[in-house]
Design a protein around this motif. Structure first.
Motif, PDB file in Angstrom:
ATOM      1  N   UNK A  84      -9.400 -23.384-135.565  1.00 43.88           N
ATOM      2  CA  UNK A  84      -9.566 -24.397-134.516  1.00 43.88           C
ATOM      3  C   UNK A  84      -8.846 -25.701-134.875  1.00 43.88           C
ATOM      4  N   UNK A  85      -7.534 -25.668-134.755  1.00 45.64           N
ATOM      5  CA  UNK A  85      -6.737 -26.818-135.189  1.00 45.64           C
ATOM      6  C   UNK A  85      -5.447 -26.950-134.378  1.00 45.64           C
ATOM      7  N   UNK A  86      -4.905 -28.156-134.420  1.00 41.70           N
ATOM      8  CA  UNK A  86      -3.549 -28.416-133.960  1.00 41.70           C
ATOM      9  C   UNK A  86      -2.671 -28.529-135.191  1.00 41.70           C
ATOM     10  N   UNK A  87      -1.482 -27.957-135.123  1.00 41.48           N
ATOM     11  CA  UNK A  87      -0.522 -28.029-136.217  1.00 41.48           C
ATOM     12  C   UNK A  87       0.767 -28.643-135.684  1.00 41.48           C
ATOM     13  N   UNK A 189      -7.025 -18.012-129.066  1.00 52.02           N
ATOM     14  CA  UNK A 189      -5.822 -18.452-128.359  1.00 52.02           C
ATOM     15  C   UNK A 189      -4.842 -19.118-129.316  1.00 52.02           C
ATOM     16  N   UNK A 190      -3.554 -18.951-129.039  1.00 51.66           N
ATOM     17  CA  UNK A 190      -2.498 -19.669-129.745  1.00 51.66           C
ATOM     18  C   UNK A 190      -1.511 -20.179-128.694  1.00 51.66           C
ATOM     19  N   UNK A 191      -1.280 -21.474-128.706  1.00 49.11           N
ATOM     20  CA  UNK A 191      -0.412 -22.096-127.712  1.00 49.11           C
ATOM     21  C   UNK A 191       0.670 -22.885-128.448  1.00 49.11           C
ATOM     22  N   UNK A 192       1.923 -22.810-127.964  1.00 51.01           N
ATOM     23  CA  UNK A 192       3.048 -23.386-128.697  1.00 51.01           C
ATOM     24  C   UNK A 192       3.915 -24.244-127.773  1.00 51.01           C
ATOM     25  N   UNK A 197       7.904 -28.998-124.719  1.00 50.84           N
ATOM     26  CA  UNK A 197       7.978 -27.971-123.684  1.00 50.84           C
ATOM     27  C   UNK A 197       7.131 -26.762-124.085  1.00 50.84           C
ATOM     28  N   UNK A 198       6.234 -26.329-123.200  1.00 47.02           N
ATOM     29  CA  UNK A 198       5.410 -25.160-123.475  1.00 47.02           C
ATOM     30  C   UNK A 198       6.301 -23.927-123.556  1.00 47.02           C
ATOM     31  N   UNK A 199       6.243 -23.216-124.692  1.00 50.49           N
ATOM     32  CA  UNK A 199       7.123 -22.062-124.879  1.00 50.49           C
ATOM     33  C   UNK A 199       6.358 -20.762-125.088  1.00 50.49           C
ATOM     34  N   UNK A 200       5.048 -20.833-125.356  1.00 48.13           N
ATOM     35  CA  UNK A 200       4.288 -19.593-125.488  1.00 48.13           C
ATOM     36  C   UNK A 200       2.794 -19.885-125.422  1.00 48.13           C
ATOM     37  N   UNK A 201       2.048 -18.908-124.923  1.00 53.23           N
ATOM     38  CA  UNK A 201       0.588 -19.017-124.828  1.00 53.23           C
ATOM     39  C   UNK A 201       0.010 -17.615-124.959  1.00 53.23           C
ATOM     40  N   UNK A 202      -0.626 -17.363-126.097  1.00 50.77           N
ATOM     41  CA  UNK A 202      -1.249 -16.073-126.337  1.00 50.77           C
ATOM     42  C   UNK A 202      -2.763 -16.176-126.334  1.00 50.77           C
ATOM     43  N   UNK A 203      -3.419 -15.055-126.080  1.00 46.59           N
ATOM     44  CA  UNK A 203      -4.873 -15.019-126.016  1.00 46.59           C
ATOM     45  C   UNK A 203      -5.370 -13.667-126.539  1.00 46.59           C
ATOM     46  N   UNK A 229      -4.884 -31.126-137.316  1.00 52.52           N
ATOM     47  CA  UNK A 229      -5.937 -31.935-136.714  1.00 52.52           C
ATOM     48  C   UNK A 229      -6.944 -30.978-136.077  1.00 52.52           C
ATOM     49  N   UNK A 230      -8.222 -31.135-136.363  1.00 50.26           N
ATOM     50  CA  UNK A 230      -9.221 -30.241-135.750  1.00 50.26           C
ATOM     51  C   UNK A 230      -9.307 -30.438-134.245  1.00 50.26           C
ATOM     52  N   UNK A 231      -9.580 -29.352-133.506  1.00 50.26           N
ATOM     53  CA  UNK A 231      -9.728 -29.451-132.056  1.00 50.26           C
ATOM     54  C   UNK A 231     -10.934 -28.642-131.605  1.00 50.26           C
ATOM     55  N   UNK A 232     -11.434 -28.996-130.431  1.00 54.36           N
ATOM     56  CA  UNK A 232     -12.507 -28.243-129.796  1.00 54.36           C
ATOM     57  C   UNK A 232     -12.083 -27.728-128.431  1.00 54.36           C
ATOM     58  N   UNK A 233     -10.894 -28.170-127.984  1.00 50.44           N
ATOM     59  CA  UNK A 233     -10.397 -27.761-126.675  1.00 50.44           C
ATOM     60  C   UNK A 233      -8.890 -27.646-126.742  1.00 50.44           C
ATOM     61  N   UNK A 234      -8.346 -26.574-126.189  1.00 51.28           N
ATOM     62  CA  UNK A 234      -6.896 -26.379-126.190  1.00 51.28           C
ATOM     63  C   UNK A 234      -6.277 -27.177-125.036  1.00 51.28           C
TER      64      UNK A 234
END
Length: 236
Positions: A84-87, A189-192, A197-203, A229-234
């Motif tokens: 559960x993080x942002x990189x 989920x993994x979002x990139x 620019x959004x280039x990928x969104x997996x679930x 950075x920790x996250x609780x919402x994508x």
């Protein structure tokens, strides 16, 4: 009784102080994984070093930058496990454009080609930044057959269709300029994003935590920022 009123400048200072404290709190959550001096908090897994006494690790610090020299092939892996993080990764190819990647949810080492750890790779290869490559783990995206090929060929091992093509090319900056890759991992989920620019969104990923790894895969790459950075919402 006359009501007591704070002077306007006091009110403004209070608002400013509150916003400043909030900004400091947010900034404090953005934790760098690279101190600019050495590779503390990381360890290298480079198979060729197991049998050679002359080869050197491809991972080093140069002029305040974390550098992957590209060869011999291997991975620089965080000692810590994350969920559960942002990189945020800022990188550029130092010479000719080529291949590299960021691995999220990494675990068991050397399960593919006796080098790649079990993980989900976010591709940094020139003109393909944001592709997913699944390595012993898996993830879904919309339009799977269009982006991964025939379903019967899907898999997470050698010989299978492990690549999931990104949503759009053309997000990278010209050679020599810094690229910003932003990855969000929340539950399954993994979002990139690449340069905003959004280039990928997996679930429905088969994994939701693990180490973070940077590759040495043939090309010299410089990193000036690797931070979580920790996250609780994508992000939407």
């Amino acid at each position: 009784m006359t009501a007591f009123r704070l002077p306007l400048y006091v009110k403004k200072f209070g608002v400013f102080l509150g916003l400043s404290l909030a900004a400091l709190t947010l900034h404090a959550q953005d934790r760098s994984l690279f101190n600019g001096k050495d590779l503390s908090g990381w360890h290298a897994d480079v198979p060729a070093l197991d049998t050679s006494t002359t080869l050197k690790s491809p991972f080093l610090v140069r002029n305040g930058l974390l550098v992957s020299m590209g060869t011999p092939g291997g991975h620089l892996i965080t000692d810590e496990v994350f969920s559960n993080y942002r990189l945020d990764v800022e990188y550029r190819f130092a010479g000719k454009p080529g291949n590299c990647g960021v691995l999220v949810h990494a675990s068991t080492p050397r399960i593919l080609y006796k080098m790649f750890p079990k993980s989900i790779e976010v591709q940094m290869m020139h003109e393909n930044a944001g592709d997913f490559w699944v390595i012993g783990e898996d993830i879904k995206v919309p339009d799977m057959e269009k982006r991964r090929g025939p379903k019967e060929k899907w898999g997470v091992t050698d010989g299978k269709n492990r690549r999931i093509v990104n949503l759009t090319d053309g997000s990278e900056k010209p050679l020599g300029e810094w690229n910003h890759m932003h990855i969000e991992c929340l539950d399954r989920e993994v979002k990139v994003w690449v340069n905003g620019q959004l280039v990928n969104h997996g679930f429905d990923a088969t994994v939701n935590k693990g180490q973070i790894a940077l590759q040495a895969e043939g090309s010299e790459v410089e990193f000036r920022k690797v931070a979580v950075q920790p996250i609780t919402k994508i992000s939407q």
